[in-house]
Design an enzyme around this catalytic site. Structure first.
Site, mmCIF file in Angstrom:
data_model
loop_
_atom_site.group_PDB
_atom_site.id
_atom_site.type_symbol
_atom_site.label_atom_id
_atom_site.label_comp_id
_atom_site.label_asym_id
_atom_site.label_seq_id
_atom_site.Cartn_x
_atom_site.Cartn_y
_atom_site.Cartn_z
ATOM 1 N N HIS A 58 0.869 -1.170 0.000
ATOM 2 C CA HIS A 58 0.000 0.000 0.000
ATOM 3 C C HIS A 58 0.911 1.225 0.000
ATOM 4 C CE1 HIS A 58 -4.007 1.728 0.561
ATOM 5 N NE2 HIS A 58 -3.455 2.599 1.397
ATOM 6 N N LYS A 73 -10.356 6.373 -4.015
ATOM 7 C CA LYS A 73 -9.374 7.398 -3.673
ATOM 8 C C LYS A 73 -8.011 6.938 -4.167
ATOM 9 C CE LYS A 73 -7.941 8.343 0.628
ATOM 10 N NZ LYS A 73 -8.005 8.882 2.008
ATOM 11 N N LYS A 124 -3.977 7.303 -4.205
ATOM 12 C CA LYS A 124 -2.826 7.823 -3.473
ATOM 13 C C LYS A 124 -1.809 8.363 -4.460
ATOM 14 C CE LYS A 124 -3.738 6.885 0.927
ATOM 15 N NZ LYS A 124 -3.739 7.892 2.006
ATOM 16 N N ASP A 184 -5.593 11.618 -2.780
ATOM 17 C CA ASP A 184 -4.998 11.956 -1.491
ATOM 18 C C ASP A 184 -3.509 12.152 -1.711
ATOM 19 O OD1 ASP A 184 -4.243 12.305 1.107
ATOM 20 O OD2 ASP A 184 -4.827 10.322 1.807
ATOM 21 N N GLU A 208 -7.443 15.661 -1.219
ATOM 22 C CA GLU A 208 -7.193 15.541 0.220
ATOM 23 C C GLU A 208 -5.770 15.962 0.578
ATOM 24 O OE1 GLU A 208 -7.320 12.094 3.731
ATOM 25 O OE2 GLU A 208 -8.145 11.697 1.745
ATOM 26 N N ASP A 231 -6.988 16.703 6.285
ATOM 27 C CA ASP A 231 -6.808 15.418 6.971
ATOM 28 C C ASP A 231 -5.750 15.560 8.044
ATOM 29 O OD1 ASP A 231 -6.440 12.837 7.849
ATOM 30 O OD2 ASP A 231 -5.592 12.095 5.984
ATOM 31 N N LYS A 282 -11.244 11.293 11.576
ATOM 32 C CA LYS A 282 -10.607 10.039 11.974
ATOM 33 C C LYS A 282 -10.620 9.966 13.502
ATOM 34 C CE LYS A 282 -7.460 9.825 8.022
ATOM 35 N NZ LYS A 282 -6.059 9.755 7.563
ATOM 36 N N GLU A 324 -14.259 5.857 4.226
ATOM 37 C CA GLU A 324 -13.291 4.903 3.688
ATOM 38 C C GLU A 324 -12.994 3.828 4.748
ATOM 39 O OE1 GLU A 324 -10.026 7.462 2.576
ATOM 40 O OE2 GLU A 324 -9.181 7.415 4.589
#
Length: 372
Positions: A21, A166, A168, A197, A223, A248, A272, A326
């Protein structure tokens, strides 16, 4: 007599991810979950979870520091205290311990779980009750490979698991990111929603130069494009009105939320629970956003099932969650630590109906993945 807290324990679980990831701050090959258990004198056990991204790549807490600090500093503050005095326990911890937002979230989740179990109600009842029994869930495309991301997204659409995506970005030059974004947007049907993001990966100048191209490429939301401390820059990017800007990393609790809202530094807040410092702080942050007419998005720290469903219990109490959530963290892991996996279907996550979090741990899996 009120039940008292008799035991606070922690375990670190290391669980591999289904694929690397890749983010601008780290590349994850596994996730480390810190499991917190709080037992009370009436035989109830509440569970919580603290999860970071890439050890210390994302913030100031690591799995190892979380375990040490909870064992050494948090536990003595809780042992012997009334288990139902949630506000008093939060104040007791905040007075003695600074920062440590992720640890505080795990502790608070376990306390809420135990309290709701004692009352025989779902955790969301402590925040007024569920408005929705399911919440929408986005999937993050972060393999770093355009063709792999397209195939992954198409599979999610075909199986009706996700239609919000989303991407990255921020590891490559912005022009390379734009090629990546355009290719994915062009390959997917109009049913798919594309957001990106940057994880603070761009300078303000880079963001300003490329917002129009991002909007033209079909990006609906950007983001945290620039550094979390550059509030004036976020204010300027938001004021351009080209594409909605979501804060964020800049949101580390209600105080940050007030600062961003009062200066119009974002169109959307990513909520979050860990980054906010717990469920109650997250709810306070949501209230600030609602008062300032800032849209909401349910964010994740790529948590496992415990923290994911804790956040989902909070999010399901909101009438409007304009940009969805998410809450896909458990799906990124190769294995599940629950006796009954969470229900992801029809682009949504179902909210468990049982007392507390409404989940049961698979103790064999917990034992297998616990770090020695």
């Amino acid at each position: 007599m009120d039940a008292t807290i008799v035991e606070v324990s922690t375990q670190i679980l290391d669980i591999p991810t289904i694929r690397p990831h890749k983010m601008s701050v780290a590349t994850m090959h596994n996730q480390c979950l810190v499991l917190v258990r709080i037992k009370t004198s009436d035989g109830i056990e509440g569970i919580g979870e603290a999860t970071t991204i890439g050890g210390l790549n994302y913030g100031g807490e690591s799995p190892e520091s979380l375990k040490t600090n909870i064992d050494r500093y948090f536990a003595p503050l809780l042992i012997g205290q009334p288990a139902s005095g949630l506000a008093a326990l939060r104040q007791r911890i905040d007075k003695a311990i600074k920062d440590n937002r992720f640890a505080k979230c795990a502790i608070e989740t376990a306390l809420y779980d135990a309290y709701a179990k004692r009352l025989g109600v779902p955790l969301n009842a402590l925040f007024g009750g569920a408005v929705h029994d399911r919440i929408s869930v986005a999937w993050t495309l972060a393999s770093g490979d355009t063709s792999k991301d397209i195939d992954e997204a198409q599979q999610m659409l075909d199986t009706r698991r996700h239609r919000l995506f989303k991407l990255k970005v921020g590891m490559r030059a912005p022009k390379e990111d734009l090629k990546h974004i355009r290719a994915i947007r062009g390959a997917l049907s109009d049913e798919a929603s594309i957001r990106i993001d940057v994880n603070q990966g761009w300078s303000e100048t880079e963001a300003t130069q490329h917002l129009r191209a991002l909007a033209d490429a079909g990006v609906e939301l950007v983001e945290q494009p620039i550094h979390e401390k550059n509030l004036a820059g976020l204010q300027r990017l938001t004021a351009l009105g080209i594409v909605p800007i979501m804060a964020d990393e800049s949101l580390k609790g209600p105080q940050d939320g007030f600062a961003l809202a009062s200066r119009h530094c974002a169109n959307v807040f990513a909520i979050k629970i860990e980054q906010a410092g717990g469920l109650q702080n997250a709810r306070d942050l949501i209230g600030i956003a609602q008062a300032a007419d800032i849209a909401l998005y349910g964010g994740t720290m790529l948590e496992g099932s415990i923290a994911t469903i804790a956040a989902a219990h909070l999010f399901c109490t909101l009438n409007r969650l304009e940009w969805g959530t998410e809450m896909f963290g458990p799906l990124l892991l190769k294995d599940e630590i629950l006796a009954t996996p969470l229900d992801y279907s029809d682009y949504t996550l179902a909210i468990p109906q049982g007392p507390g979090l409404g989940i049961t741990l698979d103790e064999d899996k917990i034992a297998f993945y616990t770090r020695n």
